[in-house]
Design an enzyme around this catalytic site. Structure first.
Site, PDB file in Angstrom:
ATOM      1  NE  ARG A   1      -5.599  13.848   4.280  1.00 32.72           N
ATOM      2  CZ  ARG A   1      -4.751  12.886   3.970  1.00 32.72           C
ATOM      3  NH1 ARG A   1      -5.011  11.648   4.354  1.00 32.72           N
ATOM      4  NH2 ARG A   1      -3.664  13.141   3.287  1.00 32.72           N
TER       5      ARG A   1
ATOM      6  CG  HIS B   1      -7.325   8.212   2.071  1.00 32.59           C
ATOM      7  ND1 HIS B   1      -6.627   7.774   0.962  1.00 32.59           N
ATOM      8  CD2 HIS B   1      -6.424   8.922   2.820  1.00 32.59           C
ATOM      9  CE1 HIS B   1      -5.380   8.201   1.019  1.00 32.59           C
ATOM     10  NE2 HIS B   1      -5.223   8.882   2.145  1.00 32.59           N
TER      11      HIS B   1
ATOM     12  N   GLY C   1       1.392  12.245  -1.220  1.00 32.28           N
ATOM     13  CA  GLY C   1       1.798  13.501  -0.593  1.00 32.28           C
ATOM     14  C   GLY C   1       3.175  13.493   0.018  1.00 32.28           C
TER      15      GLY C   1
ATOM     16  CB  SER D   1      -0.932   0.004   1.216  1.00 35.91           C
ATOM     17  OG  SER D   1      -1.863  -1.052   1.145  1.00 35.91           O
ATOM     18  CB  THR D   2       4.280   1.986   1.237  1.00 38.99           C
ATOM     19  OG1 THR D   2       4.083   1.656   2.619  1.00 38.99           O
ATOM     20  CG2 THR D   2       5.282   3.133   1.148  1.00 38.99           C
ATOM     21  NE  ARG D   3       2.284  -0.735  -6.381  1.00 39.77           N
ATOM     22  CZ  ARG D   3       1.865  -0.369  -7.583  1.00 39.77           C
ATOM     23  NH1 ARG D   3       2.398   0.689  -8.172  1.00 39.77           N
ATOM     24  NH2 ARG D   3       0.915  -1.046  -8.209  1.00 39.77           N
TER      25      ARG D   3
ATOM     26  CD  GLU E   1       0.163  16.131   2.439  1.00 41.44           C
ATOM     27  OE1 GLU E   1      -0.459  15.420   3.255  1.00 41.44           O
ATOM     28  OE2 GLU E   1       0.830  15.658   1.512  1.00 41.44           O
TER      29      GLU E   1
ATOM     30  NE  ARG F   1      -3.961   8.910   7.441  1.00 40.36           N
ATOM     31  CZ  ARG F   1      -3.386   9.298   6.308  1.00 40.36           C
ATOM     32  NH1 ARG F   1      -2.115   9.678   6.314  1.00 40.36           N
ATOM     33  NH2 ARG F   1      -4.060   9.316   5.185  1.00 40.36           N
TER      34      ARG F   1
ATOM     35  CG  HIS G   1      -7.970  12.012   0.442  1.00 37.64           C
ATOM     36  ND1 HIS G   1      -8.116  13.133  -0.340  1.00 37.64           N
ATOM     37  CD2 HIS G   1      -6.681  12.008   0.858  1.00 37.64           C
ATOM     38  CE1 HIS G   1      -6.959  13.774  -0.398  1.00 37.64           C
ATOM     39  NE2 HIS G   1      -6.071  13.114   0.321  1.00 37.64           N
TER      40      HIS G   1
ATOM     41  CG  LEU H   1       3.969   7.187   4.091  1.00 35.66           C
ATOM     42  CD1 LEU H   1       4.602   8.008   2.979  1.00 35.66           C
ATOM     43  CD2 LEU H   1       4.022   5.699   3.742  1.00 35.66           C
TER      44      LEU H   1
END
Length: 551
Positions: A297, A358, A61, A55-57, A127, A393, A248, A399
């Site tokens: 968000r 999201h 942002g 999922s990281t890839r 952000e 979050r 999101h 990350l």
């Protein structure tokens, strides 16, 4: 719905053994594996797709840390606590923001390259919810891809890290004392480890990512079916804060019937100065929050939904036309290509956007060392709930959380190994759940429909009760295995989605207030007197319970 049953005991099929199994190939999983190997432990990495397909890839942002001049961990902590709407664990947040900068520097030492200026200083952006520029990014808007590349290369360079790809984790193995002793998994494809088998291990680290596929439209990849949370629940572990699903605010709107993984328009686009507008060009977030489009968000998502209701439309717009072509091409090449691939040119056109599922702020409950309530079972990344995110979050903290707590988990496992406190190496009597009813693959679409209609951005007792009834109906019919019918990955995924959807809905029904990204139309106000607490879910003998945390 048709159902099948499966055996998960390790006797049939293949078996393997190692010191630690790490399930997941995102930043949390691969960082854990690398740190464990550096200490000499044997590690097996299990990933549902390819090693470089975690999922990281998909993260665009960046990664948040107090790296800029004038910024401090204390300021990062303040922004995180505000975004979390009263439910963050302040100690966990302090760990995140104080250990974060050095963790990022170690990531750079591992081989990750972040965008930098001519002097070599890391470029930082803003952000939503951040009062300072503290988001490090790579490739403009391809931060996750760069982090994934660096970690995957490091893992592949270590010949002693064993990797099993295309493997779906099923259930935890435990010994006679209830300690983790490994897990069962289903390996897809050709090879010596096809089908269902077992890996004996002295510890298991869940880093399986999120559960976005529980909704029809999400930014999550197709493999994000809540497998780690479902495993933890079946193993008797506690999960918490499942009702706090972050939608999101700016996902590319592809039409009312769009399903599956949707293109994300990173919050960094707003961080660089893009505006949210309605069809008349009005900036509707101005006046709703001091940060306007850069509010946390949950506030932006609610602002968009309100404006959609007021105007009777299905989406709003993001206006970045004033950037000009060079900035789009250099700063946001991935987003530019994605938009153009769907017939929209952000250089000259407004981008239609709407909220979509999201990130799961909740997950498997852990302490500051990644321990779950089951001895020897750890969780890290989106599958875990460390207390960092609270009810919502803060952008780009995910990350960092995966990075910081992965290092803490590895350090704890090494320390426990040296102290002789891990599960003994040989556990011939290890057991897992024996029979679990599985839903047929077509249940997945029905689960997503029920959750999107009843437990989406806007929720009420009526809509969630309808969802709960629909979910219960999916398991009301007796199991029918049929002659020769074999369990499939798709049946296990549907079953996992059903379990996490049921737990999520139960928690959302119980929390009778609006807080963070949990928005109740029938309880529109935040209620600190009653609900400034966490809801903890657990399952014993197939009975799921959700109760407020005891103090």
């Amino acid at each position: 719905m048709t159902a099948v049953t499966r055996l998960t005991a390790p006797a049939p099929g293949w078996t393997a053994a190692t010191d630690v199994v790490v399930v997941g190939s995102g930043v949390a999983g691969l960082t854990t594996a690398l740190r464990l190997r550096a200490s000499g432990l044997r590690v097996l990495v299990v990933t549902k797709a390819m090693l470089d397909d975690g999922s990281t890839r998909w993260a665009q942002g960046g990664i948040a840390a107090a790296l800029g001049e004038g910024d401090t961990p204390e300021q990062h902590l303040d922004d995180t606590l505000v975004a979390g709407a009263g439910l963050c664990d302040e100690e966990a947040v302090r760990v995140l923001v104080t250990e974060g900068p050095e963790a990022v520097r170690r990531l750079i030492a591992t081989g990750a390259h972040f965008d930098a200026d001519a002097e070599g200083s890391i470029l930082l952006t803003r952000e939503g919810g951040h009062h300072r520029r503290r988001i490090a990014h790579a490739g403009g808007d391809a931060t996750g891809a760069e982090i994934s590349r660096a970690l995957v290369e490091a893992v592949r360079a270590d010949a002693d890290v064993e990797v099993v790809e295309h493997a779906l984790v099923l259930d935890l193995l435990t010994d006679a004392e209830g300690r983790t002793a490994g897990l069962t998994l289903h390996v897809m494809g050709e090879g010596q480890r096809d089908g269902v088998g077992a890996v004996q291990a002295r510890a298991v680290v869940l880093a399986t990512g999120g559960m976005g596929q529980v909704f029809s439209a999400t930014t999550n990849p197709a493999v994000s079916t809540g497998d780690g949370v479902a495993l933890a629940l079946r193993a008797g572990a506690e999960v918490t804060d499942l009702e706090f699903v972050q939608f999101h605010p700016t996902v590319l709107w592809l039409g009312p019937d769009a399903e599956g993984q949707q293109p994300l328009i990173s919050e960094a686009v707003r961080g660089e100065g893009a505006h949210l507008v309605d069809a008349d060009g009005t900036r509707f977030m101005v006046g709703q929050h001091e940060l306007a489009e850069l509010a946390p968000r949950d506030i932006v998502a609610k602002g968009i939904m309100r404006r959609m209701r007021e105007t009777g439309t299905e989406h709003m717009y993001l206006d970045g036309r004033h950037f000009g072509a060079p900035m789009w091409e250099e700063r946001f090449p991935t987003i530019l290509a994605s938009c153009r691939g769907h017939g929209i040119d952000p250089v000259t056109q407004l981008i239609p956007v709407a909220p979509a599922a999201h990130y799961a702020s909740g997950g498997v409950r852990t302490d500051l060392r990644g321990h779950t309530s089951v001895s020897g079972l750890y969780a890290c990344g989106e599958v875990a709930c460390t207390g960092v995110h609270g009810a919502n979050r803060l952008a780009s903290n995910s990350l960092l959380e995966g990075l910081v707590f992965a290092e803490r988990i590895a350090a704890d496992i090494v320390a426990r190994d040296r102290a002789g406190k891990l599960t003994p190496r040989h556990q011939d009597g290890a057991q897992a759940a024996v029979r679990v009813p599985l839903l047929a693959p077509e249940a997945r679409a029905e689960i997503q429909r029920l959750m999107t209609r009843g437990v989406g951005v806007l929720r009420s007792a009526v809509t969630m009760a309808e969802a709960a009834d629909g979910l219960a109906a999916l398991t009301a019919e007796p199991a029918d295995t049929g002659k020769g019918e074999q369990p499939q990955v798709e049946t296990w995924e549907a079953t996992n989605l059903h379990l996490v959807a049921t737990a999520l809905t139960a928690a959302a029904l119980l929390r009778e207030e609006t807080r963070g990204c949990h928005w109740r139309e029938d309880f529109p106000d935040r209620d600190d007197a009653t609900w400034r607490t966490h809801l903890i879910s657990s399952q014993q003998d197939s009975l799921l319970t959700t109760l407020p945390q005891e103090h």
